[in-house]
Design a protein around this motif. Structure first.
Motif, mmCIF file in Angstrom:
data_model
loop_
_atom_site.group_PDB
_atom_site.id
_atom_site.type_symbol
_atom_site.label_atom_id
_atom_site.label_comp_id
_atom_site.label_asym_id
_atom_site.label_seq_id
_atom_site.Cartn_x
_atom_site.Cartn_y
_atom_site.Cartn_z
ATOM 1 N N ILE A 128 0.840 -1.205 0.000
ATOM 2 C CA ILE A 128 0.000 0.000 0.000
ATOM 3 C C ILE A 128 0.874 1.253 0.000
ATOM 4 O O ILE A 128 1.953 1.277 0.596
ATOM 5 C CB ILE A 128 -0.918 -0.003 1.248
ATOM 6 N N ASP A 129 0.407 2.299 -0.667
ATOM 7 C CA ASP A 129 1.083 3.595 -0.630
ATOM 8 C C ASP A 129 0.930 4.186 0.768
ATOM 9 O O ASP A 129 -0.189 4.521 1.180
ATOM 10 C CB ASP A 129 0.444 4.525 -1.668
ATOM 11 N N PRO A 130 1.993 4.329 1.534
ATOM 12 C CA PRO A 130 1.857 4.794 2.924
ATOM 13 C C PRO A 130 1.373 6.239 3.039
ATOM 14 O O PRO A 130 0.947 6.655 4.120
ATOM 15 C CB PRO A 130 3.273 4.647 3.484
ATOM 16 N N ASN A 131 1.422 6.994 1.961
ATOM 17 C CA ASN A 131 0.949 8.371 1.987
ATOM 18 C C ASN A 131 -0.543 8.489 1.686
ATOM 19 O O ASN A 131 -1.115 9.579 1.828
ATOM 20 C CB ASN A 131 1.721 9.218 0.979
ATOM 21 N N ARG A 132 -1.177 7.378 1.278
ATOM 22 C CA ARG A 132 -2.578 7.438 0.874
ATOM 23 C C ARG A 132 -3.389 6.351 1.593
ATOM 24 O O ARG A 132 -3.913 5.424 0.992
ATOM 25 C CB ARG A 132 -2.705 7.304 -0.645
ATOM 26 N N VAL A 133 -3.470 6.496 2.904
ATOM 27 C CA VAL A 133 -4.249 5.591 3.758
ATOM 28 C C VAL A 133 -5.313 6.432 4.468
ATOM 29 O O VAL A 133 -5.008 7.504 5.015
ATOM 30 C CB VAL A 133 -3.356 4.878 4.780
ATOM 31 N N TYR A 134 -6.556 5.951 4.472
ATOM 32 C CA TYR A 134 -7.690 6.746 4.940
ATOM 33 C C TYR A 134 -8.573 5.891 5.851
ATOM 34 O O TYR A 134 -8.553 4.664 5.774
ATOM 35 C CB TYR A 134 -8.500 7.265 3.748
ATOM 36 N N VAL A 135 -9.383 6.551 6.692
ATOM 37 C CA VAL A 135 -10.286 5.824 7.585
ATOM 38 C C VAL A 135 -11.626 6.542 7.615
ATOM 39 O O VAL A 135 -11.689 7.769 7.639
ATOM 40 C CB VAL A 135 -9.692 5.695 9.006
ATOM 41 N N ALA A 171 -6.492 11.247 5.668
ATOM 42 C CA ALA A 171 -7.785 11.931 5.754
ATOM 43 C C ALA A 171 -8.773 11.014 6.459
ATOM 44 O O ALA A 171 -8.589 9.788 6.514
ATOM 45 C CB ALA A 171 -8.303 12.330 4.376
ATOM 46 N N VAL A 172 -9.848 11.622 6.984
ATOM 47 C CA VAL A 172 -10.835 10.906 7.782
ATOM 48 C C VAL A 172 -12.229 11.234 7.273
ATOM 49 O O VAL A 172 -12.505 12.374 6.874
ATOM 50 C CB VAL A 172 -10.727 11.320 9.282
ATOM 51 N N GLY A 173 -13.129 10.231 7.285
ATOM 52 C CA GLY A 173 -14.536 10.434 6.960
ATOM 53 C C GLY A 173 -15.406 10.023 8.133
ATOM 54 O O GLY A 173 -15.297 8.884 8.603
ATOM 55 N N PRO A 208 -3.958 17.452 12.614
ATOM 56 C CA PRO A 208 -3.984 18.104 11.304
ATOM 57 C C PRO A 208 -4.523 17.223 10.174
ATOM 58 O O PRO A 208 -4.156 17.411 9.017
ATOM 59 C CB PRO A 208 -2.502 18.401 11.077
ATOM 60 N N VAL A 209 -5.380 16.258 10.483
ATOM 61 C CA VAL A 209 -5.880 15.338 9.464
ATOM 62 C C VAL A 209 -7.104 15.935 8.763
ATOM 63 O O VAL A 209 -8.108 16.220 9.412
ATOM 64 C CB VAL A 209 -6.248 13.977 10.091
ATOM 65 N N PRO A 210 -7.068 16.127 7.448
ATOM 66 C CA PRO A 210 -8.252 16.617 6.728
ATOM 67 C C PRO A 210 -9.437 15.679 6.961
ATOM 68 O O PRO A 210 -9.279 14.458 6.965
ATOM 69 C CB PRO A 210 -7.803 16.610 5.266
ATOM 70 N N PHE A 216 -12.803 13.104 -1.789
ATOM 71 C CA PHE A 216 -12.057 13.897 -0.800
ATOM 72 C C PHE A 216 -10.749 13.203 -0.416
ATOM 73 O O PHE A 216 -9.694 13.839 -0.344
ATOM 74 C CB PHE A 216 -12.942 14.103 0.424
ATOM 75 N N PHE A 217 -10.817 11.891 -0.196
ATOM 76 C CA PHE A 217 -9.617 11.135 0.164
ATOM 77 C C PHE A 217 -8.548 11.253 -0.923
ATOM 78 O O PHE A 217 -7.370 11.488 -0.634
ATOM 79 C CB PHE A 217 -9.950 9.670 0.404
ATOM 80 N N MET A 218 -8.940 11.092 -2.166
ATOM 81 C CA MET A 218 -7.971 11.089 -3.259
ATOM 82 C C MET A 218 -7.318 12.458 -3.449
ATOM 83 O O MET A 218 -6.286 12.582 -4.114
ATOM 84 C CB MET A 218 -8.626 10.634 -4.557
ATOM 85 N N GLU A 219 -7.904 13.504 -2.851
ATOM 86 C CA GLU A 219 -7.326 14.847 -2.937
ATOM 87 C C GLU A 219 -6.264 15.084 -1.867
ATOM 88 O O GLU A 219 -5.611 16.136 -1.868
ATOM 89 C CB GLU A 219 -8.422 15.898 -2.772
ATOM 90 N N HIS A 220 -6.063 14.119 -0.943
ATOM 91 C CA HIS A 220 -5.152 14.318 0.177
ATOM 92 C C HIS A 220 -4.155 13.159 0.303
ATOM 93 O O HIS A 220 -4.506 12.005 0.057
ATOM 94 C CB HIS A 220 -5.933 14.458 1.479
ATOM 95 N N SER A 221 -2.970 13.503 0.695
ATOM 96 C CA SER A 221 -1.956 12.494 1.022
ATOM 97 C C SER A 221 -1.063 13.046 2.122
ATOM 98 O O SER A 221 -0.969 14.263 2.326
ATOM 99 C CB SER A 221 -1.109 12.159 -0.216
ATOM 100 N N LEU A 222 -0.425 12.157 2.860
ATOM 101 C CA LEU A 222 0.458 12.601 3.929
ATOM 102 C C LEU A 222 1.613 13.423 3.392
ATOM 103 O O LEU A 222 2.079 14.360 4.031
ATOM 104 C CB LEU A 222 0.982 11.393 4.706
ATOM 105 N N SER A 223 2.083 13.107 2.197
ATOM 106 C CA SER A 223 3.195 13.837 1.595
ATOM 107 C C SER A 223 2.755 15.172 1.030
ATOM 108 O O SER A 223 3.582 16.035 0.733
ATOM 109 C CB SER A 223 3.849 13.017 0.487
ATOM 110 N N GLY A 224 1.436 15.347 0.861
ATOM 111 C CA GLY A 224 0.925 16.561 0.229
ATOM 112 C C GLY A 224 0.829 17.735 1.156
ATOM 113 O O GLY A 224 0.506 18.838 0.723
#
Length: 396
Positions: free
Chosen positions: A224-231, A254-256, A291-293, A388-396
């Motif tokens: 998995i891409d570690p910068n693109r994990v969501y819950v 990011a969180v939903g 700071p999690v979107p 919304f998730f796909m618009e955010h990453s930890l590296s971003g």
């Protein structure tokens, strides 16, 4: 208003392990019955004490809407008549906390698109173990792929939640993995995530450590891409998702939160009931997901979890001096209207969205009737959360 004498007595009974008595006491209070003798210091025996977590079975109601001048009654859960309560699940009268009716399980075609996989797994650590179901998209990876962690509501299962949200079908289009941790009856009789217990609101302990452990296990085993994990989650699962964002901001990009509550909204059963009814317990220490979107969906006619809880999830998200908000209003054709509030940081990055769905109750917005606790009248929470998730990453 809640009778604070009864609430204090229920707290005492809970701490003493006499959970059935505490439950019965709160039920009587919420029905408006006269205070039983337990509230006056005399014990009331309602059955043997059971040392298990309290049940907070957050379920949807039938709500009334008016269309063309006539009251149009529809179930915000399934679009059908209200099912009979499940045997053994408590019914907190006045809060609408009702058990899931018996229903046929969803078919495979409602859960998994053709060519993809939905496999079972288990993770364990010092806090215990949890089973999970993992969706694996059909396409061969060209690079590490995103992962979405989906936390079900009370009485639900991974299959039921997957069918109702249809997250697997949208994840197939986006080439994402999706994992559904499962809360067992042994951890909570109604299979609720124990979001209201202090020990389950901390990093590296309790249920957060199990959810994070499942996340990391999937990341390790499937590239998995570690910068693109969501819950994300619904109701009790939404509250658990908020906890994960607050306690593991280095893990989730990011969180939903759908129809849920903020981390720290409650610390025990009485304060949880207060938070659910009033939007916050007195003296509660909220912990924003910063700071999690974060994207929030909440029906403004939710009588199970007060809609103010949606605002509280986003309280203090980021620096208030460096934010600006814009509001978009719309309506789903033949469905609900909504107000979407987007909070943007000064550098132009959206850090939160709050969707208030007008006329909706306690159910997944835009979901499929193949699963429980869904409102097909939209807007589509699954589509918007994934966007919304796909618009955010930890590296971003």
């Amino acid at each position: 208003m809640l009778d604070q004498n009864i609430v204090r007595e229920a707290t005492r009974l809970t701490r003493a392990g006499r959970l059935n008595e505490a439950t019965a006491l709160l039920q009587r209070m919420l029905r408006g019955d006269a205070a039983p003798s337990a509230a006056m210091g005399r014990a009331v025996r309602v059955g043997p004490a059971r040392l298990e977590p309290p049940i907070l079975d957050m379920k949807a109601h039938v709500v009334e809407e008016r269309e063309s001048g006539r009251p149009a009654k529809h179930a915000s859960v399934l679009g059908h008549k209200r099912p009979a309560p499940l045997k053994g699940v408590k019914d907190f009268a006045g809060l609408g906390l009702r058990g899931l009716g018996r229903r046929a399980p969803p078919s495979t075609s409602d859960i998994v698109p053709d060519g993809a996989s939905f496999i079972a797994g288990t993770f364990g650590n010092a806090a215990g173990s949890r089973a999970y179901k993992l969706f694996i998209p059909s396409r061969t990876p060209g690079r590490p792929r995103p992962l979405i962690v989906m936390l079900h509501g009370c009485t639900q299962s991974p299959d039921d939640f997957a069918a109702g949200t249809r997250m697997n079908f949208l994840a197939e289009e986006q080439n994402c993995f999706v994992v559904y941790p499962e809360q067992p009856h042994g951890a909570n009789q109604a299979k609720c995530w124990n979001w209201f217990r202090a020990e389950d609101q901390k990093r590296d302990g309790g249920e957060p450590s199990l959810i994070a452990g499942i996340t990391r296990q999937i990341m390790r085993d499937h590239g998995i891409d570690p910068n693109r994990v969501y819950v994300a989650g619904l109701s009790a699962g939404g509250a658990a998702a908020a906890i994960m964002g607050a306690t593991y901001p280095d893990l989730y990009a990011a969180v939903g939160v759908h129809s849920g509550l903020a981390c720290g909204a409650a610390s025990d059963l009485p304060s949880a009931l207060t938070a659910m009814r009033q939007g916050g317990a007195p003296g509660a220490t909220m912990k924003a997901c910063s700071p999690v979107p974060t994207i929030v969906f909440h029906g403004d006619r939710d009588t199970t979890v007060h809609p103010d809880n949606g605002d509280r999830v986003l309280d203090d998200l980021g620096d208030a001096k460096s934010r600006e908000a814009r509001v978009v209003r719309g309506r789903v054709p033949d469905g609900h209207s909504y107000t979407r509030t987007i909070l943007t940081a000064t550098q132009g990055r959206d850090i939160s969205e709050h969707w208030s769905v007008h006329g909706a109750g306690h159910a997944w917005s835009g979901g499929s009737p193949a699963g429980s606790y869904t409102d097909p009248r939209g807007p589509d929470a699954t589509k918007e959360m994934l966007r919304f998730f796909m618009e955010h990453s930890l590296s971003g």
